[in-house]
Design a protein around this motif. Sequence first.
Motif, PDB file in Angstrom:
ATOM      1  N   ARG A   1       0.838  -1.174   0.065  1.00  0.00           N
ATOM      2  CA  ARG A   1       0.127  -0.039   0.076  1.00  0.00           C
ATOM      3  C   ARG A   1       0.801   1.271  -0.039  1.00  0.00           C
ATOM      4  NH1 ARG A   1      -3.027  -1.087   4.881  1.00  0.00           N
ATOM      5  NH2 ARG A   1      -3.321  -3.574   4.581  1.00  0.00           N
ATOM      6  N   ILE A   2       1.900   1.304   0.708  1.00  0.00           N
ATOM      7  CA  ILE A   2       2.991   2.456   0.951  1.00  0.00           C
ATOM      8  C   ILE A   2       3.303   2.700  -0.742  1.00  0.00           C
ATOM      9  CG2 ILE A   2       5.211   3.236   1.503  1.00  0.00           C
ATOM     10  CD1 ILE A   2       4.440   1.799   4.313  1.00  0.00           C
ATOM     11  N   GLU A   3       3.958   1.647  -1.478  1.00  0.00           N
ATOM     12  CA  GLU A   3       4.387   1.649  -2.408  1.00  0.00           C
ATOM     13  C   GLU A   3       3.264   2.170  -3.524  1.00  0.00           C
ATOM     14  OE1 GLU A   3       6.186  -0.937  -6.102  1.00  0.00           O
ATOM     15  OE2 GLU A   3       6.432  -1.796  -4.017  1.00  0.00           O
ATOM     16  N   ALA A   4       2.271   1.678  -3.435  1.00  0.00           N
ATOM     17  CA  ALA A   4       1.146   2.320  -4.263  1.00  0.00           C
ATOM     18  C   ALA A   4       0.700   3.734  -3.906  1.00  0.00           C
ATOM     19  CB  ALA A   4      -0.020   1.289  -4.139  1.00  0.00           C
TER      20      ALA A   4
ATOM     21  N   TYR B   1       2.951   5.889  -2.927  1.00  0.00           N
ATOM     22  CA  TYR B   1       3.834   6.535  -3.229  1.00  0.00           C
ATOM     23  C   TYR B   1       3.650   6.884  -4.988  1.00  0.00           C
ATOM     24  CZ  TYR B   1       6.977   7.540   0.732  1.00  0.00           C
ATOM     25  OH  TYR B   1       7.520   8.025   1.914  1.00  0.00           O
ATOM     26  N   ASN B   2       3.521   5.938  -5.640  1.00  0.00           N
ATOM     27  CA  ASN B   2       3.083   6.152  -7.043  1.00  0.00           C
ATOM     28  C   ASN B   2       1.935   6.899  -7.328  1.00  0.00           C
ATOM     29  OD1 ASN B   2       4.983   4.445  -7.789  1.00  0.00           O
ATOM     30  ND2 ASN B   2       3.839   2.601  -7.852  1.00  0.00           N
TER      31      ASN B   2
ATOM     32  N   GLN C   1      -1.509  16.429   0.366  1.00  0.00           N
ATOM     33  CA  GLN C   1      -1.213  16.136   1.906  1.00  0.00           C
ATOM     34  C   GLN C   1      -2.023  15.080   2.410  1.00  0.00           C
ATOM     35  OE1 GLN C   1       0.350  18.237   3.700  1.00  0.00           O
ATOM     36  NE2 GLN C   1      -0.201  16.962   5.625  1.00  0.00           N
ATOM     37  N   ASP C   2      -3.281  14.679   1.788  1.00  0.00           N
ATOM     38  CA  ASP C   2      -3.901  13.594   2.190  1.00  0.00           C
ATOM     39  C   ASP C   2      -3.022  12.220   2.036  1.00  0.00           C
ATOM     40  OD1 ASP C   2      -6.099  11.935   3.372  1.00  0.00           O
ATOM     41  OD2 ASP C   2      -6.529  11.355   1.256  1.00  0.00           O
ATOM     42  N   LEU C   3      -2.510  12.221   0.660  1.00  0.00           N
ATOM     43  CA  LEU C   3      -1.446  11.150   0.434  1.00  0.00           C
ATOM     44  C   LEU C   3      -0.566  10.903   1.360  1.00  0.00           C
ATOM     45  CD1 LEU C   3      -1.640  11.299  -3.389  1.00  0.00           C
ATOM     46  CD2 LEU C   3      -2.504   9.405  -1.997  1.00  0.00           C
ATOM     47  N   ARG C   4       0.335  12.020   1.562  1.00  0.00           N
ATOM     48  CA  ARG C   4       1.429  12.008   2.584  1.00  0.00           C
ATOM     49  C   ARG C   4       0.911  11.701   3.983  1.00  0.00           C
ATOM     50  NH1 ARG C   4       3.999  17.689   0.098  1.00  0.00           N
ATOM     51  NH2 ARG C   4       5.401  16.647  -1.398  1.00  0.00           N
ATOM     52  N   GLU C   5      -0.219  12.158   4.416  1.00  0.00           N
ATOM     53  CA  GLU C   5      -0.419  11.744   5.689  1.00  0.00           C
ATOM     54  C   GLU C   5      -0.827   9.987   5.917  1.00  0.00           C
ATOM     55  OE1 GLU C   5      -3.824  14.110   6.806  1.00  0.00           O
ATOM     56  OE2 GLU C   5      -2.844  15.859   7.117  1.00  0.00           O
ATOM     57  N   LYS C   6      -1.494   9.621   4.585  1.00  0.00           N
ATOM     58  CA  LYS C   6      -1.572   8.238   4.567  1.00  0.00           C
ATOM     59  C   LYS C   6      -0.341   7.318   4.459  1.00  0.00           C
ATOM     60  CE  LYS C   6      -6.248   8.327   2.458  1.00  0.00           C
ATOM     61  NZ  LYS C   6      -7.028   8.056   1.275  1.00  0.00           N
TER      62      LYS C   6
END
Length: 194
Positions: A89-92, A94-95, A111-116
């Motif tokens: 999930r982290i790799e996805a 980051y993509n 910002q939402d992606l960075r928090e997740k």
Amino acid sequence: FRSSVPALLDAPDGTVRTFILEAYLAFLSSRASITDDRKVRTAVAAFQIANGLRSSKVNKALSSHVVRGAVRDKNLANLVRREQDAHQRIEALYNLLNNSLLGESIPTVVQDLREKIHILETASKTLNKEIRSKFPDYANLADPTPATIDDVQNSLAAGEAMIATYVSNDQSYIWAIPKSGKVHSDVKMHHFCV
């Protein structure tokens, strides 16, 4: 540059990482005419880089499968699966983050992606700690370190040698590693000649 190689080898697979390491590998192989002692050190360094480049996503997927198979305790197997799922999930994420930054990015989405990513990385570290405390061999199975020249030589019987290869987009590299003695890495050819 030599001091940055370990960090590059530990970095996630990717085009930029591969490009940089293959360029350094080409540089090292171009130094074939240097003195014998330095030539051996250069061959050893080039072998390490090629081994790091060979550790691909396929190898990591196989390692993940081996780890899950090696765990007999259901609770521990569940932790391993959760940790591996978190990495995927982290790799996805980051993509997604990279794609959104390349296009027209919406600040709230970024910002939402960075928090997740931060939340998942924190959870992954916690799971990893717990797994390592219950399963000390986890690190060697999940992310085995590439073999060194010494590792290879120690695993060979008297009179044996190992031939290792690495093929990049435009060159092929070959190492002959005997049980004892000097490593040879003189052969370099374009991949279409192989």
